[in-house]
Design a protein around this motif. Sequence first.
Motif, PDB file in Angstrom:
ATOM      1  N   SER A 197      -8.741  -5.821  26.332  1.00  0.00           N
ATOM      2  CA  SER A 197      -9.274  -5.017  27.435  1.00  0.00           C
ATOM      3  C   SER A 197      -8.351  -5.080  28.643  1.00  0.00           C
ATOM      4  N   ALA A 198      -7.840  -6.271  28.947  1.00  0.00           N
ATOM      5  CA  ALA A 198      -6.939  -6.413  30.095  1.00  0.00           C
ATOM      6  C   ALA A 198      -5.606  -5.715  29.832  1.00  0.00           C
ATOM      7  N   ALA A 199      -5.118  -5.805  28.586  1.00  0.00           N
ATOM      8  CA  ALA A 199      -3.842  -5.163  28.262  1.00  0.00           C
ATOM      9  C   ALA A 199      -3.955  -3.647  28.327  1.00  0.00           C
ATOM     10  N   ALA A 200      -5.147  -3.114  28.038  1.00  0.00           N
ATOM     11  CA  ALA A 200      -5.330  -1.663  28.062  1.00  0.00           C
ATOM     12  C   ALA A 200      -5.334  -1.109  29.487  1.00  0.00           C
ATOM     13  N   VAL A 220       4.521  -8.830  23.175  1.00  0.00           N
ATOM     14  CA  VAL A 220       3.479  -9.283  22.250  1.00  0.00           C
ATOM     15  C   VAL A 220       3.506  -8.454  20.968  1.00  0.00           C
ATOM     16  N   ALA A 221       3.650  -7.151  21.104  1.00  0.00           N
ATOM     17  CA  ALA A 221       3.694  -6.286  19.924  1.00  0.00           C
ATOM     18  C   ALA A 221       4.892  -6.614  19.043  1.00  0.00           C
ATOM     19  N   PHE A 265      -3.270  -6.696   8.524  1.00  0.00           N
ATOM     20  CA  PHE A 265      -4.467  -6.996   9.310  1.00  0.00           C
ATOM     21  C   PHE A 265      -4.100  -7.493  10.702  1.00  0.00           C
ATOM     22  N   LEU A 266      -3.092  -8.367  10.790  1.00  0.00           N
ATOM     23  CA  LEU A 266      -2.710  -8.927  12.091  1.00  0.00           C
ATOM     24  C   LEU A 266      -2.332  -7.808  13.058  1.00  0.00           C
ATOM     25  N   VAL A 267      -1.544  -6.857  12.596  1.00  0.00           N
ATOM     26  CA  VAL A 267      -1.145  -5.749  13.465  1.00  0.00           C
ATOM     27  C   VAL A 267      -2.353  -4.891  13.828  1.00  0.00           C
ATOM     28  N   ASN A 268      -3.222  -4.613  12.848  1.00  0.00           N
ATOM     29  CA  ASN A 268      -4.402  -3.795  13.117  1.00  0.00           C
ATOM     30  C   ASN A 268      -5.380  -4.494  14.055  1.00  0.00           C
ATOM     31  N   ARG A 269      -5.450  -5.819  13.993  1.00  0.00           N
ATOM     32  CA  ARG A 269      -6.366  -6.554  14.880  1.00  0.00           C
ATOM     33  C   ARG A 269      -5.980  -6.364  16.336  1.00  0.00           C
ATOM     34  N   VAL A 273      -2.655  -2.950  21.558  1.00  0.00           N
ATOM     35  CA  VAL A 273      -1.408  -3.411  22.180  1.00  0.00           C
ATOM     36  C   VAL A 273      -0.253  -2.477  21.827  1.00  0.00           C
ATOM     37  N   PHE A 274      -0.339  -1.804  20.689  1.00  0.00           N
ATOM     38  CA  PHE A 274       0.755  -0.961  20.218  1.00  0.00           C
ATOM     39  C   PHE A 274       0.679   0.466  20.762  1.00  0.00           C
TER      40      PHE A 274
END
Length: 563
Positions: A197-200, A220-221, A265-269, A273-274
């Motif tokens: 939420s903060a990153a968005a 992070v991405a 899964f890690l990327v989708n979680r 961020v992407f």
Amino acid sequence: MDAVWQMIIVAVAAVPFFSAFLIIVLQKKLGERAYKLSIYSAYLSVAAAAAEMMLFYLGDAEMPGAFTQTLFALHPTPVGVVLSFFVALVSVVIHRFSVKYMYDDPGYLRYFILLDLMIGDIFLLLLCGNILMLAATWHMMGILLYFLLVHNFQKAQTVRYGFYTFFTHLLADIPLMFVVWIVYHHFQTTDIELFLSAAAEGQRTVASGFGITVGVSDLVALLLVLSAMIKSTQFPFHLWLPFTLEGPTPVSALMHAGIVNAGAFLVNRFAPVFAHADFALHVALVAGLVTAIIGSTQMLIQQDIKKALAYSTMGQMGYMMLEIGAGAFALAVYHMMVHGLFKASLFLGSGGVIHDARLKENIADTSLFDFYFSTPKGKTPSRTEYLLFVLILPALISMLLFAPLIEAHGFKGVMVFYFFAWVSAAQVVYTIYHQAPVKRLRAVLSGTVGYALAIWFYVYAEKAINLTLYPDERVLDQIIHSAVWPDIFMHAGAALGLLLIFAGAFVMYRRLLHKETLFTIFGGLHDSLYRLFSREFYIQDFSESAAKKIVALSKRINDTMRY
């Protein structure tokens, strides 16, 4: 209702661990019958995961998590809920298969304990809401996989190859630990949802200089992609995968069905961020493309069926990472589940294939190339007949029928679907003809229908999967926008792909029609390429040479320091 929901999600994560604990406690009393506790827990996990998915999608409002704002927070997401049910189903199959396969093994109960711990760790990874817990489960996955692979620890070779796996998974932990530090340092939280939420809300700067600014989301991405690449056997971090075949076959099935897929899964979680991390997505696309090509070519030259399946997994993981790099996150999750199902079944059935191969040589009597390029008996050969009527004509008909989709979904995305649909339709034509020889016109019709159905499925099923996994379409739209390359790269890639396809078709046509060997066509280049591929690009040789030099250097230092 909230209390029932929280009990269900806790049960999904806790049942396998509780089963492992009961087997440890009761193994002396029950003996080998204690394995039944593991089987019952697998069925209970399926029921709990099914109930979790049903309540999640039928609930009127967003369901709360359990143990929120703590280290053990559980926060189900659409991706996590769907994959939990998928893992539970695969777990039942592997548990049932293991009952007889591992029956005479001295470590029978130890195997089921480790299997339950691994399944429980995967459930925690899918459902956890704290980034520290996610990093812990990510790390524990490598440790448990090591113990499962070296189940037969009496063989030195098994232990050695198991260490290769453990060391590679340790490398995958390093980028994720940097992610934990960056998130806590800049956002003062380890809660994943609070971080997203903060990153968005906006990009925060990590460092700037020389005209370059690095944002938190960008860094992070990139670290998440790197961690996913290492865990998912992307080139050149794939060396451990072909050497894991010393482990039990059910472990190979579980590993190829779920563990190596964890990178998707890690990327989708962390998908939000992407939304603006274009560089990380481009890195994923290039790495996936290279891995898909190398994995597929390596698979073709293998003589061992399990090693061929291992390289097949490498190639499929490359396709999955390519889909992530193209912004098709939901498609990558779907690919992960479908690949897990068919690859698990292939590994579990590999023993039967090996048995049949010993009884009957050359199980595949007719190759795909022979079907498309050889000349039927009693018929004059035509240079363009098969290419025009069997391959190209169905594609042209289907493209005309589905022309509105090009306007609706955009050129780039639809062309990707067209390519996979063309491959599927070509396989349908071959399968139909191989089972019962048919006339060419009927083959054209079947290819056209297969092509059209494949296009329909890829386009509309992709829409349904997107809505299921990502109810907020704005996130995926932003990711796809960030994943777009300049048009010149897209056009160059499409042109190169078509050139390679037609070049390969021409080479195989010459080989089959004129009975020329590849060595005759390419000369010494064929021999050099074969050595390069058979030695796996000399990466293993380079790694072993570097390891010997490091060991020699450490011995020299020890002698100098008199340790």
